[in-house]
Design a protein around this motif. Sequence first.
Motif, short mmCIF file in Angstrom:
data_model
loop_
_atom_site.label_atom_id
_atom_site.label_comp_id
_atom_site.label_asym_id
_atom_site.label_seq_id
_atom_site.Cartn_x
_atom_site.Cartn_y
_atom_site.Cartn_z
N PHE A 3 0.85 -1.19 0.00
CA PHE A 3 0.00 0.00 0.00
C PHE A 3 0.89 1.24 0.00
CE2 PHE A 3 -2.08 3.48 2.32
CZ PHE A 3 -3.19 3.67 1.51
N VAL A 4 0.78 2.03 -1.07
CA VAL A 4 1.59 3.24 -1.24
C VAL A 4 0.69 4.35 -1.74
CG1 VAL A 4 3.55 4.27 -2.46
CG2 VAL A 4 3.66 1.88 -1.76
N GLN A 5 0.92 5.57 -1.24
CA GLN A 5 0.15 6.73 -1.70
C GLN A 5 1.09 7.82 -2.19
OE1 GLN A 5 -1.97 7.28 2.15
NE2 GLN A 5 -3.84 7.27 0.94
N GLU A 6 0.58 8.64 -3.09
CA GLU A 6 1.37 9.80 -3.56
C GLU A 6 1.68 10.70 -2.36
OE1 GLU A 6 -0.54 11.82 -6.76
OE2 GLU A 6 -0.49 10.08 -8.10
N GLY A 7 2.92 11.17 -2.28
CA GLY A 7 3.36 12.01 -1.18
C GLY A 7 4.03 11.24 -0.06
N ASP A 8 3.93 9.91 -0.07
CA ASP A 8 4.58 9.10 0.97
C ASP A 8 6.10 9.24 0.87
OD1 ASP A 8 2.21 8.20 1.94
OD2 ASP A 8 2.40 6.14 1.22
N LYS A 9 6.74 9.35 2.03
CA LYS A 9 8.20 9.38 2.08
C LYS A 9 8.72 7.98 2.38
CE LYS A 9 8.48 14.19 3.66
NZ LYS A 9 9.00 14.71 2.40
N PHE A 10 9.89 7.67 1.86
CA PHE A 10 10.48 6.35 2.10
C PHE A 10 12.00 6.46 2.16
CE2 PHE A 10 10.10 6.90 -2.46
CZ PHE A 10 11.30 6.42 -2.97
N ILE A 11 12.60 5.40 2.66
CA ILE A 11 14.07 5.29 2.74
C ILE A 11 14.48 4.07 1.94
CG2 ILE A 11 15.97 4.71 4.32
CD1 ILE A 11 14.57 6.44 6.42
N PHE A 12 15.56 4.18 1.18
CA PHE A 12 16.08 2.98 0.52
C PHE A 12 17.51 2.74 0.99
CE2 PHE A 12 16.82 6.48 -2.45
CZ PHE A 12 18.12 6.28 -2.93
N ARG A 13 17.84 1.47 1.12
CA ARG A 13 19.15 1.12 1.68
C ARG A 13 19.69 -0.14 1.01
NH1 ARG A 13 19.34 -3.20 5.14
NH2 ARG A 13 17.31 -4.11 5.62
N GLU A 14 20.94 -0.36 1.20
CA GLU A 14 21.63 -1.56 0.76
C GLU A 14 22.71 -1.82 1.81
OE1 GLU A 14 24.19 -3.19 -3.09
OE2 GLU A 14 23.90 -1.05 -2.79
N GLY A 15 22.27 -2.45 2.93
CA GLY A 15 23.14 -2.50 4.10
C GLY A 15 22.96 -1.21 4.87
N LYS A 16 23.72 -0.17 4.51
CA LYS A 16 23.57 1.16 5.10
C LYS A 16 22.52 1.96 4.32
CE LYS A 16 28.32 1.48 6.82
NZ LYS A 16 29.58 2.27 6.81
N THR A 17 22.04 3.03 4.94
CA THR A 17 21.09 3.91 4.27
C THR A 17 21.75 4.53 3.05
OG1 THR A 17 20.07 4.43 6.38
CG2 THR A 17 19.55 5.88 4.55
N LYS A 18 21.06 4.44 1.92
CA LYS A 18 21.61 4.99 0.67
C LYS A 18 20.92 6.28 0.23
CE LYS A 18 24.63 1.77 0.12
NZ LYS A 18 26.06 2.07 0.26
N GLY A 19 19.64 6.41 0.56
CA GLY A 19 18.94 7.61 0.12
C GLY A 19 17.52 7.68 0.62
N ILE A 20 16.86 8.78 0.28
CA ILE A 20 15.47 9.03 0.68
C ILE A 20 14.67 9.40 -0.56
CG2 ILE A 20 16.05 9.76 3.02
CD1 ILE A 20 15.91 12.65 2.10
N GLY A 21 13.35 9.27 -0.46
CA GLY A 21 12.53 9.59 -1.61
C GLY A 21 11.11 9.96 -1.24
N THR A 22 10.40 10.50 -2.22
CA THR A 22 8.98 10.85 -2.07
C THR A 22 8.23 10.31 -3.28
OG1 THR A 22 9.56 12.88 -0.88
CG2 THR A 22 7.31 12.72 -1.75
N VAL A 23 7.12 9.62 -3.04
CA VAL A 23 6.31 9.07 -4.13
C VAL A 23 5.61 10.21 -4.86
CG1 VAL A 23 4.38 7.54 -4.72
CG2 VAL A 23 5.96 6.92 -2.85
N THR A 24 5.76 10.24 -6.19
CA THR A 24 5.14 11.31 -6.99
C THR A 24 3.96 10.82 -7.83
OG1 THR A 24 6.78 10.92 -8.74
CG2 THR A 24 7.27 12.65 -7.13
N ARG A 25 3.98 9.51 -8.19
CA ARG A 25 2.89 8.99 -9.03
C ARG A 25 2.79 7.48 -8.87
NH1 ARG A 25 1.32 7.24 -14.31
NH2 ARG A 25 3.46 6.77 -14.92
N ILE A 26 1.56 7.00 -8.75
CA ILE A 26 1.32 5.55 -8.70
C ILE A 26 1.16 5.06 -10.14
CG2 ILE A 26 -0.18 3.71 -7.86
CD1 ILE A 26 1.31 5.29 -5.65
N VAL A 27 1.91 4.03 -10.49
CA VAL A 27 1.83 3.47 -11.84
C VAL A 27 0.76 2.39 -11.84
CG1 VAL A 27 3.06 2.22 -13.65
CG2 VAL A 27 4.27 3.94 -12.28
N THR A 28 -0.30 2.57 -12.62
CA THR A 28 -1.37 1.58 -12.70
C THR A 28 -1.01 0.52 -13.73
OG1 THR A 28 -2.50 3.03 -14.27
CG2 THR A 28 -3.17 3.17 -11.98
N PRO A 29 -1.36 -0.74 -13.47
CA PRO A 29 -1.02 -1.83 -14.40
C PRO A 29 -1.64 -1.60 -15.76
CG PRO A 29 -1.75 -2.69 -12.27
CD PRO A 29 -2.05 -1.24 -12.26
#
Length: 523
Positions: free
Chosen positions: A497-523
């Motif tokens: 479950f993800v909404q536009e405007g949600d903030k998230f963190i991505f990592r690979e072992g250590k924290t690599k970066g941050i992001g904000t959802v801008t658009r949900i891609v519909t199938p």
Amino acid sequence: MKVKLPRKEQRNIEFKERLISEIHLKEERKQQLATQMKFRLEKGNGVAVYIIGVKENGEVKGLSEMEFEESLNVLRIIAMENNARIEKVERFSENDKIIGRIIIKQVLRLEKKESIIIGVAGHVSHGKSTLIATIVTGEPDKEGNKWLYLNVLPHEIERGLSADLHFTLFGFKDSLPIHLKNPLDKRERATVFRDSTKVISFVDTVGHEPWLRTTIRGLVGQSLDYGLLVIACDDGITHITKEHLGILLALNLPIIVCITKTDKVGEKKRKEVREEVERLIKLVGRIPFLIKEERDLGIILDKLETLVPIFEVSSKTFEGMDKLIKFLGMLPVRKRETDKPFLMFVDKVYNVKGVGTVVSGSIKQGKIKSGSTLLLGPFSSGEFRKVKVASIQTHYCSLEEANAGLIVGISIKGVKHEEIRRGMILCEEDLKPKAVKSFEAEILVLTHPTRIASGYEPVLHFSTASQSAKLECLDKKYLKAGESGKVRFTFKYFPCFVQEGDKFIFREGKTKGIGTVTRIVTP
């Protein structure tokens, strides 16, 4: 029909032969019965059981229909004295007489109760758990063992290190702190919650680097109001300190800094660490403010989005703790979205004997009532299933309703506990949730040794959900540390479950970066 009576040892149970309005509703007798009921409610964690038509010694007498109804009415009035109500009435017949089993439940009024959630972060062995325990008990850690009030798992006790998230509360009544004598006592915690006009829930995170995933879950997934960063004076700032600070900043939280273990160093080292902390805070674009005396507290309260208060404390000697505790009592409640449809991300799942499936987490938005019908999901198929809310608890205190800003456990009916996974949501149908497999986002790369290009597969953290996802660059061929760009992420295993405007963190072992959802891609 033979009636099986409960054991008298169960301390939330009271036997009454009969209750008579003319006798038991006289002011003095009524107050005695109200006090007695209050005791039973406390022992039963907000629930009391009255057996009427039975003597104190367990001898069954029974009541006529009129006597039963009169006794029931007296109990109803006594319950109102304790902000409680009759939840359930069970009738049994014995020799043409009535015996009753009455369930009385305390009803909490949350509209006047302020609630704040504080996430506590920092390097391993910097004193996070000890600091929290010292705050909530109001006593110095002279023996060096107060951390055991929070780190209760066997391997945590053996190693002396936190390995999971732990929660406790700190209550205030009319700005005065209500300290816990024993933070492990469930009934005492429930009583503090009931009696407080303001409740602070502490989320104690993990400082050991291998458990970064758990720490991120505690900071990103618990709908925090404030972040409290702990730095030991005898160790100073570490790479974990900086990483945890980066996560709190990514969440755009007001931050409080506690420099602990001041009793272990001299004035020279203390000054060095203080200046080091002030430089770090300035480097990330905020203004450090050292709390020297009590009058400093009022200066910063309305400026916490920019100013970072620094407290120098010792859990062992209690130095600086009075100012910190007073400051916590003054902390303003942050705005919560209580008018939106109910939404909670599932953090933990339990199968409780006699209760069934229980899910816990922090309420992100909206309100919930016992008996409500909610949606749970998404499951691997992308569906959301209807479930019924059987009961609600926070800090072992039963609630009829709960709203955004509370950490709760919710008993649900309609799905098996083994079908639920962390990262699912509970929500109202009005939210119209959708399972998302792919979305676009604006990301900022914080650290990476080389460059990030299409095909890169980090772990994404949304609230309590975490999952590997494949990245596709949209506006650049690749991204390096310090650069931002537009990308598309596709979850590798199952939808979330993800909404536009949600903030998230991505990592690979250590924290690599941050992001904000801008658009949900519909199938």
